[in-house]
Write an enzyme that holds these catalytic residues in place. Structure first.
Site, PDB file in Angstrom:
ATOM      1  N   TYR A 174       9.333   7.893  16.635  1.00 32.96           N
ATOM      2  CA  TYR A 174       9.274   7.944  15.170  1.00 32.96           C
ATOM      3  C   TYR A 174      10.419   8.784  14.608  1.00 32.96           C
ATOM      4  CZ  TYR A 174       7.334   8.803  10.494  1.00 32.96           C
ATOM      5  OH  TYR A 174       7.148   8.888   9.133  1.00 32.96           O
ATOM      6  N   SER A 186       0.843  -1.206   0.000  1.00 30.83           N
ATOM      7  CA  SER A 186       0.000   0.000   0.000  1.00 30.83           C
ATOM      8  C   SER A 186       0.872   1.247   0.000  1.00 30.83           C
ATOM      9  CB  SER A 186      -0.929   0.010   1.222  1.00 30.83           C
ATOM     10  OG  SER A 186      -0.170   0.056   2.427  1.00 30.83           O
ATOM     11  N   ASP A 232       5.923  -7.642   2.107  1.00 27.97           N
ATOM     12  CA  ASP A 232       5.027  -6.994   3.056  1.00 27.97           C
ATOM     13  C   ASP A 232       4.518  -8.025   4.047  1.00 27.97           C
ATOM     14  OD1 ASP A 232       2.684  -5.431   4.218  1.00 27.97           O
ATOM     15  OD2 ASP A 232       3.332  -4.047   2.655  1.00 27.97           O
TER      16      ASP A 232
END
Length: 255
Positions: free
Chosen positions: A161, A16, A37
């Site tokens: 992050y 995606s 994935d």
């Protein structure tokens, strides 16, 4: 690399978002795409659409990744291009209303985003070194990693992050220098706010608010624009050891 016909490309997080857009763009140029994935169902669906090869892979796990790369080589041949898009975007304060952030949450971001990228690139680079050059420059391969503008101006709640993406930025130049003698380039793209499926699922007013933060173009970035930049990097052999921000000139505020 001027001609992508039958060139083997490994893309992580390919099911995606930016990974999928890159897979479609490079497949249209004739490349053989291996879609790695953890979400294998979506990867298989895309593989059928672009005549690619879907493989289940947990990038943070050495055994899973080694197995996946071996499958790619056996099925498609030696890897020439590796695009690392797999990642997560956690947001949590170090000390919040519910108390201190669990250490495991920080570790997960580092394991998937940073270690996962390094894990796949080390395996891809190892077998790129064994291949013959593809052009007069002596180029044998290319690795493109995905960082984020949060590596430079992360917001409150993005400590994990930002750290994971800053690590990707930090290893770009030393990797490019180390792998230069083998003719392997290493580049990093640092996207801003991209309209991925996760972002598109947010309310319209939230998306509009985010878009208003961007100087120009005043909209969210498109996954296809990430893919176009990947293609340009592939086709421009003098790009090496650099981090390119793809962000519409945004500079993130504290919150």
């Amino acid at each position: 690399m001027d001609n992508l016909k039958d060139v083997v490309v490994v893309i992580t997080g390919a099911a995606s978002g930016m990974g999928a857009a890159t897979a479609k763009t490079l497949a249209a140029k004739g490349a053989k795409i291996a879609l790695l994935d953890i979400n294998i169902d979506k990867a298989i669906t895309l593989a059928e659409e672009i005549n690619g090869y879907a493989i289940t892979c947990d990038v943070s796990d050495a055994e899973s990744s080694e197995k996946a790369l071996m499958q790619v080589i056996e099925k498609l041949g030696p890897v020439r291009i590796c695009v690392n898009c797999a990642g997560i975007a956690p947001a949590q304060r170090v000390v919040g209303r519910d108390g201190v952030m669990p250490l495991a949450n920080f570790q997960k971001a580092i394991e998937i985003n940073l270690i996962g990228s390094f894990n796949i690139l080390r395996l891809a680079a190892a077998q790129m070194c064994e291949q013959q050059p593809v052009n007069s420059d002596g180029e044998r391969g290319l690795i493109i990693n995905t960082a984020s503008v949060a590596a430079f101006d992360g917001q409150i709640g993005q400590a994990a992050y930002s750290a994971s993406k800053a690590g990707i930025v930090g290893m770009t130049l030393p990797l490019a220098r180390e792998l230069a003698r083998f003719g392997i380039r290493v580049m990093t793209i640092a996207p801003g706010i991209i309209a991925t499926p996760m972002m598109s699922g947010m309310p319209d007013n939230v998306q509009e608010s985010l878009a208003n933060m961007i100087p120009f173009p005043k909209r969210l970035g498109q996954a296809s624009e990430f893919a176009k930049l990947c293609l340009h990097i592939i086709e421009n052999p003098y790009l090496n050891g650099e981090v390119i921000r793809l962000d519409g000139a945004i500079r993130m505020q504290a919150k």
